[in-house]
Design an enzyme around this catalytic site. Structure first.
Site, PDB file in Angstrom:
ATOM      1  N   ASP A 166       4.831  -0.956   0.807  1.00 32.84           N
ATOM      2  CA  ASP A 166       4.014  -1.712   1.839  1.00 32.84           C
ATOM      3  C   ASP A 166       4.753  -2.643   2.572  1.00 32.84           C
ATOM      4  OD1 ASP A 166       1.696  -3.087   2.503  1.00 32.84           O
ATOM      5  OD2 ASP A 166       2.048  -4.762   1.116  1.00 32.84           O
ATOM      6  N   GLU A 221       2.633   2.811   4.123  1.00 29.28           N
ATOM      7  CA  GLU A 221       1.303   2.331   4.763  1.00 29.28           C
ATOM      8  C   GLU A 221       1.754   2.088   6.369  1.00 29.28           C
ATOM      9  OE1 GLU A 221      -1.380  -0.375   2.995  1.00 29.28           O
ATOM     10  OE2 GLU A 221      -0.857  -1.617   4.441  1.00 29.28           O
ATOM     11  N   ASP A 267       1.800  -7.466  -3.178  1.00 31.49           N
ATOM     12  CA  ASP A 267       2.540  -6.377  -2.129  1.00 31.49           C
ATOM     13  C   ASP A 267       3.173  -5.115  -3.181  1.00 31.49           C
ATOM     14  OD1 ASP A 267       2.631  -7.830   0.415  1.00 31.49           O
ATOM     15  OD2 ASP A 267       3.414  -9.388  -1.326  1.00 31.49           O
TER      16      ASP A 267
END
Length: 173
Positions: free
Chosen positions: A8, A67, A139
């Site tokens: 992420d 991502e 996160d």
């Protein structure tokens, strides 16, 4: 057995999550955050690159999933996020890892069941799916969700290939 590293990305905090996929099941291996410091973006990008490189050496993943950039309200934030992603991707490519990219909505849909899930829902489902004693930091949970999304995608592709080529219970023969 396949080890998947999920990322992420962020210019201040980059989450990572590592899972093992074996015989259609997933197992938690590790997760955490790379927290950058300093004022210069170039220093932060190097810290992300170095951090991801260390994680790759430690866990020896087979696959890398990250991502995609979403459209932020602030263009400067979107640019920094894109640069952080680039730094992480270069670390993966330099280690010879294949890179998969997923939209945030796709990750949430895969893990929670709705693309509009909030952070708390993602954290809760990651905890449940990986049988963790507590919810991971946001996160890190997002990174684990990216890894889980990639695992689910891989399993779906294997099942689909099996309908064409023949598999035994979702595993390639």
């Amino acid at each position: 057995m396949t080890i998947i590293l999920g990322i992420d990305p962020g210019s201040r905090i980059t989450g990572y999550g590592v899972i093992r996929q074996q015989a259609g099941k997933v197992e938690y291996l590790g997760s955490g955050c790379i927290r950058t410091s300093g004022e210069q973006l170039s220093d932060k990008l190097k810290q992300i690159y170095d951090g991801i490189s260390e994680i790759i050496l430690q866990f020896k993943p087979d696959l890398f999933a990250i991502e995609q950039v979403f459209m932020a309200k602030n263009p400067d934030s979107a640019l920094k996020l894109g640069q952080a992603r680039g730094s992480a991707i270069v670390a993966a490519v330099n280690a010879g890892l294949p890179v998969a990219e997923y939209a945030a909505r796709q990750v949430k849909q895969s893990v929670v069941g709705t693309g509009a899930a909030d952070k708390e829902q993602v954290q809760h489902m990651v905890k449940q799916l990986l049988k963790l004693p507590a919810c991971p930091q946001a996160d890190a949970a997002d990174a684990l969700a990216v890894a889980l999304c990639h695992s689910h995608t891989q399993q779906t592709l294997i099942r689909m290939a099996g309908k064409v080529h023949g598999t035994a219970r979702g595993r390639l023969r």
